[in-house]
Scaffold this motif. Structure first.
Motif, PDB file in Angstrom:
ATOM      1  N   THR A  55       0.863  -1.204   0.124  1.00 54.93           N
ATOM      2  CA  THR A  55      -0.005  -0.037  -0.042  1.00 54.93           C
ATOM      3  C   THR A  55       0.949   1.232  -0.097  1.00 54.93           C
ATOM      4  O   THR A  55       2.117   1.034   0.019  1.00 54.93           O
ATOM      5  CB  THR A  55      -0.809  -0.202   1.067  1.00 54.93           C
ATOM      6  OG1 THR A  55      -1.930   1.093   0.783  1.00 54.93           O
ATOM      7  CG2 THR A  55      -0.246   0.430   2.553  1.00 54.93           C
ATOM      8  N   GLY A  56       0.185   2.501  -0.113  1.00 54.21           N
ATOM      9  CA  GLY A  56       0.967   3.528   0.145  1.00 54.21           C
ATOM     10  C   GLY A  56       0.607   4.580   1.001  1.00 54.21           C
ATOM     11  O   GLY A  56      -0.493   4.180   1.667  1.00 54.21           O
ATOM     12  N   ALA A  60      -2.072   8.727  -1.949  1.00 56.09           N
ATOM     13  CA  ALA A  60      -1.625   8.063  -3.161  1.00 56.09           C
ATOM     14  C   ALA A  60      -1.246   6.682  -2.769  1.00 56.09           C
ATOM     15  O   ALA A  60      -0.284   6.180  -1.977  1.00 56.09           O
ATOM     16  CB  ALA A  60      -0.809   8.755  -4.188  1.00 56.09           C
ATOM     17  N   PHE A  61      -1.426   5.620  -3.459  1.00 50.82           N
ATOM     18  CA  PHE A  61      -0.799   4.222  -3.795  1.00 50.82           C
ATOM     19  C   PHE A  61       0.435   4.739  -4.409  1.00 50.82           C
ATOM     20  O   PHE A  61       1.632   4.601  -3.900  1.00 50.82           O
ATOM     21  CB  PHE A  61      -1.561   3.309  -4.582  1.00 50.82           C
ATOM     22  CG  PHE A  61      -0.885   1.943  -4.756  1.00 50.82           C
ATOM     23  CD1 PHE A  61      -0.766   1.195  -3.706  1.00 50.82           C
ATOM     24  CD2 PHE A  61      -0.180   1.828  -5.816  1.00 50.82           C
ATOM     25  CE1 PHE A  61      -0.084  -0.050  -3.852  1.00 50.82           C
ATOM     26  CE2 PHE A  61       0.502   0.594  -6.172  1.00 50.82           C
ATOM     27  CZ  PHE A  61       0.383  -0.450  -5.162  1.00 50.82           C
ATOM     28  N   MET A  62       0.572   5.037  -5.622  1.00 53.71           N
ATOM     29  CA  MET A  62       1.767   5.376  -6.413  1.00 53.71           C
ATOM     30  C   MET A  62       1.317   6.296  -7.540  1.00 53.71           C
ATOM     31  O   MET A  62       0.499   5.684  -8.234  1.00 53.71           O
ATOM     32  CB  MET A  62       2.690   4.511  -6.657  1.00 53.71           C
ATOM     33  CG  MET A  62       3.781   4.811  -7.472  1.00 53.71           C
ATOM     34  SD  MET A  62       5.133   3.398  -8.019  1.00 53.71           S
ATOM     35  CE  MET A  62       5.786   3.086  -6.575  1.00 53.71           C
ATOM     36  N   ALA A 103      -3.012  -3.048  -1.763  1.00 56.28           N
ATOM     37  CA  ALA A 103      -4.436  -2.071  -1.233  1.00 56.28           C
ATOM     38  C   ALA A 103      -4.542  -0.596  -1.816  1.00 56.28           C
ATOM     39  O   ALA A 103      -3.441   0.231  -1.289  1.00 56.28           O
ATOM     40  CB  ALA A 103      -4.241  -2.201   0.169  1.00 56.28           C
ATOM     41  N   LEU A 104      -5.099  -0.414  -2.755  1.00 62.00           N
ATOM     42  CA  LEU A 104      -5.110   0.831  -3.482  1.00 62.00           C
ATOM     43  C   LEU A 104      -5.787   1.982  -2.751  1.00 62.00           C
ATOM     44  O   LEU A 104      -6.967   1.955  -2.794  1.00 62.00           O
ATOM     45  CB  LEU A 104      -5.478   0.573  -5.071  1.00 62.00           C
ATOM     46  CG  LEU A 104      -4.961  -0.679  -5.850  1.00 62.00           C
ATOM     47  CD1 LEU A 104      -5.624  -0.743  -6.926  1.00 62.00           C
ATOM     48  CD2 LEU A 104      -3.353  -0.154  -5.722  1.00 62.00           C
ATOM     49  N   GLY A 125     -10.252   1.710  -3.267  1.00 62.49           N
ATOM     50  CA  GLY A 125     -11.173   2.626  -2.618  1.00 62.49           C
ATOM     51  C   GLY A 125     -11.824   3.281  -3.497  1.00 62.49           C
ATOM     52  O   GLY A 125     -11.370   3.104  -4.872  1.00 62.49           O
ATOM     53  N   GLU A 126     -13.285   3.477  -3.176  1.00 64.96           N
ATOM     54  CA  GLU A 126     -14.090   3.679  -4.299  1.00 64.96           C
ATOM     55  C   GLU A 126     -13.750   5.098  -4.766  1.00 64.96           C
ATOM     56  O   GLU A 126     -14.688   5.457  -6.068  1.00 64.96           O
ATOM     57  CB  GLU A 126     -15.467   3.799  -3.611  1.00 64.96           C
ATOM     58  CG  GLU A 126     -15.477   4.920  -2.350  1.00 64.96           C
ATOM     59  CD  GLU A 126     -16.906   4.701  -1.881  1.00 64.96           C
ATOM     60  OE1 GLU A 126     -17.666   3.867  -1.969  1.00 64.96           O
ATOM     61  OE2 GLU A 126     -17.079   5.624  -0.626  1.00 64.96           O
TER      62      GLU A 126
END
Length: 260
Positions: A55-56, A60-62, A103-104, A125-126
């Motif tokens: 995860t980030g 942000a995730f990335m 896990a975004l 996530g939505e």
């Protein structure tokens, strides 16, 4: 478990959580890539870890590769070196013989989406936006994106996403098979942990071979894929955990696997 500048990981109950923390949006620099590889290497050889969650930190995730590094890559051959370096990072995660969950938690663009695609499962996530916007810089995804995306969602949709460069929302990503599950933004890690807690009760002797059978089988024709699967199932039948699994079934109890 680790003390690095940009990427760290923790471990609890057989679950490793790797967190990218390169504010403000966790771009993939050479240093970040190196630290990801180091963390995954440690997790690969940690016998207590069954599942990895990536995860980030923050929002942000990335958000992609570090564009500030691009000017130094414009001499002939330099961009190829950069792409292969990032590809090495992604392959380290892709080939990890343990289940991986992305896990975004926020922005997942460019190199970030390429990284997420190396994981076995993606939970978003939505409100997350996903895409490969490199075309808008005069580029294209160069760290496996042109190869992994069609394998996930099909040639036509993959080309459209890369040609247009526009991000899609999490619901559309779920509809086309790019993510496995969409949850409320504040539930992304909970959903990833819930899945990881189920997976950690399984045996790595089978989990790792499922991953190998699928990943390598996709590179084969059906007959050779089935033959490879048969070799792996024969290996599983020589493990201690198959005995425990059968005994638990006959004794009507939960199996207690030792990953051997």
């Amino acid at each position: 478990m680790s003390a690095r500048k940009y990427v760290n990981w923790t471990k609890e109950n057989g679950i490793a959580v790797v967190t990218i923390d390169n504010p403000p949006v966790n771009v993939l620099s050479e240093a970040v890539g190196l630290e990801i590889r180091e963390c995954v290497h440690e997790i690969e050889y940690d016998e207590e870890v069954v599942v990895l969650i990536l995860t980030g930190a923050g929002r942000a995730f990335m958000a992609g590769a570090d564009i500030k590094e691009f000017p130094s890559k414009m001499a002939p051959g330099e961009a190829k070196k950069m792409a292969l370096e990032h590809f090495h990072t992604y392959n380290k995660l892709d080939y990890l013989p343990k289940p991986t969950i992305a896990a975004l938690n926020g922005i997942t663009l460019g190199g970030g989406l390429e990284l997420a695609m190396t994981c076995d499962i993606r939970i978003a996530g939505e409100s997350v936006k996903l895409g490969l916007p490199e075309i808008k810089l005069g580029l294209f995804p160069g760290a496996g994106g042109t190869q992994r995306l069609p394998r996930l969602i099909g040639e036509g949709r993959a080309k459209e996403l890369m040609f247009m460069g526009d991000p899609i929302d999490a619901q559309e990503a779920h509809r086309i098979g790019l993510v496995n599950k969409v949850v409320p933004d504040d539930q992304v890690m909970n959903a990833a942990m819930e899945m990881a807690n189920v997976l950690r009760t399984r045996t790595l002797t089978a989990l790792s071979r499922i991953k190998k059978a699928v990943d390598k089988g996709l590179e084969m024709d059906l007959v050779n894929g089935v033959l490879y699967e048969a070799e792996l199932i024969d290996e599983v039948f020589q493990t201690e955990d198959i005995v425990e699994g059968c005994n638990a079934f006959f004794e009507k109890r939960e199996a207690k696997f030792k990953h051997r």
